[in-house]
Design a protein around this motif. Sequence first.
Motif, mmCIF file in Angstrom:
data_model
loop_
_atom_site.group_PDB
_atom_site.id
_atom_site.type_symbol
_atom_site.label_atom_id
_atom_site.label_comp_id
_atom_site.label_asym_id
_atom_site.label_seq_id
_atom_site.Cartn_x
_atom_site.Cartn_y
_atom_site.Cartn_z
ATOM 1 N N PHE A 105 51.120 36.570 42.404
ATOM 2 C CA PHE A 105 50.137 35.874 43.242
ATOM 3 C C PHE A 105 50.657 34.494 43.626
ATOM 4 O O PHE A 105 51.368 33.838 42.853
ATOM 5 N N SER A 106 50.285 34.081 44.768
ATOM 6 C CA SER A 106 50.708 32.759 45.248
ATOM 7 C C SER A 106 49.834 31.673 44.611
ATOM 8 O O SER A 106 48.798 31.968 43.996
ATOM 9 N N PHE B 93 42.091 42.227 47.636
ATOM 10 C CA PHE B 93 42.172 41.381 46.441
ATOM 11 C C PHE B 93 41.033 40.366 46.491
ATOM 12 O O PHE B 93 40.757 39.769 47.547
ATOM 13 N N THR B 94 40.402 40.178 45.361
ATOM 14 C CA THR B 94 39.227 39.288 45.291
ATOM 15 C C THR B 94 39.567 37.881 45.783
ATOM 16 O O THR B 94 38.746 37.228 46.419
ATOM 17 N N LYS B 95 40.749 37.421 45.485
ATOM 18 C CA LYS B 95 41.121 36.048 45.839
ATOM 19 C C LYS B 95 41.916 35.976 47.151
ATOM 20 O O LYS B 95 42.560 34.961 47.421
ATOM 21 N N GLY B 96 41.886 37.091 47.906
ATOM 22 C CA GLY B 96 42.558 37.080 49.206
ATOM 23 C C GLY B 96 43.834 37.908 49.209
ATOM 24 O O GLY B 96 44.762 37.615 48.430
ATOM 25 N N SER B 97 43.860 38.939 50.052
ATOM 26 C CA SER B 97 45.025 39.846 50.114
ATOM 27 C C SER B 97 46.311 39.104 50.459
ATOM 28 O O SER B 97 47.402 39.459 49.982
ATOM 29 N N ALA C 120 37.438 31.460 32.899
ATOM 30 C CA ALA C 120 37.025 32.225 31.714
ATOM 31 C C ALA C 120 35.830 33.098 32.059
ATOM 32 O O ALA C 120 34.853 32.621 32.651
ATOM 33 N N GLY C 121 35.923 34.373 31.721
ATOM 34 C CA GLY C 121 34.838 35.310 31.986
ATOM 35 C C GLY C 121 34.895 35.941 33.361
ATOM 36 O O GLY C 121 34.099 36.834 33.657
ATOM 37 N N GLU C 122 35.809 35.500 34.174
ATOM 38 C CA GLU C 122 35.862 36.015 35.545
ATOM 39 C C GLU C 122 36.763 37.248 35.634
ATOM 40 O O GLU C 122 37.728 37.383 34.869
ATOM 41 N N SER C 123 36.451 38.146 36.562
ATOM 42 C CA SER C 123 37.281 39.332 36.817
ATOM 43 C C SER C 123 37.621 39.395 38.300
ATOM 44 O O SER C 123 36.788 39.071 39.145
ATOM 45 N N VAL C 124 38.828 39.809 38.574
ATOM 46 C CA VAL C 124 39.243 39.987 39.984
ATOM 47 C C VAL C 124 39.831 41.387 40.124
ATOM 48 O O VAL C 124 40.383 41.943 39.171
ATOM 49 N N GLU C 125 39.652 41.947 41.291
ATOM 50 C CA GLU C 125 40.096 43.325 41.528
ATOM 51 C C GLU C 125 41.207 43.333 42.577
ATOM 52 O O GLU C 125 41.139 42.583 43.567
#
Length: 299
Positions: free
Chosen positions: A238-239, A210-214, A247-252
């Motif tokens: 998500f925690s 995950f982009t923001k940390g598994s 805005a405009g950001e994508s995470v996988e």
Amino acid sequence: MRWFYNVKKRKRIFSIFLVGLAIALVVLLANFSSKKNRSEIGTGGTVIETTPPVITAEPKEPEVTPTPEQTPTPTVVPTLTPTAEPTETATPTPMETPTPEPTIAPTVAPTATVVPTPVKTTPKPTPTPKKTVAPKTKEPAKTPVAPPKAETKIELKYKNGKANANTDTIYPMFMISNKGNQSVKLSTIKIRYYYTKDGSSSETFWCDSFTKGSGNVMATFGSIKNKATADSYIEIGFSEDAGEIVAGESVELAIGFAKNDWSQYNQKDDYSYSSSRTYFSWNKVTLYLSGKLSSGMEP
Ligand code: CA
């Protein structure tokens, strides 16, 4: 007295006397003429007037020169005329006429221009335009107030990490994009993936990436009644530590889950299943924002 009676002697003496008288007269005349000259020089004022006319007569010559009178005498006249003509005729006439006219005209003109003194009128125009410019700046200020419409739009795309029909592990993958104009806390987002469990074993979930940390990804399993294509679902959340998606950001996000007995799933009868290995907008996975369905269709 004998000579008086002698005629010859008397004539002789008389002639001598006449000669002497004549000489005396000559001397007297000569003396008189010399005295006259001296007196002319002495008294100067009256007599000198006669001498200058000789000089004044010379300048008069140039005036006569243009006339054909002197032309008959070729040798003497031509030399005198050229020198006198250019200096006197050319210079005097132009010099005199231009000088008097300009000197009078400029002196009068400057005084007229100084009187208006535009300096007093100069400061006034600047303040007026500033007042007109000021309202213009106020108008655009009103327009930016309107745009702050808070638009929250989260787009969800899906692909299958393992498209096999029969598998002991299901690998859904998601691309979450913020298409709105403000940041969204990931902890307010929930995703559901629907399937048929094909068994009764309990299940286990994990996050592959995950982009923001598994470690900030969590999931719960749920069940649905009376749905042929979906008796179960996994809800991913998500925690708070996952933070925001601006805005405009994508995470996988890539997750996996399996039954604890590692029994097989038949994916082909699962509601949310797709064999696509590339991301696409899939309306059979659902997205919730703060508990409300945002996109996709529930089974
Ligand atoms: Ca199934």
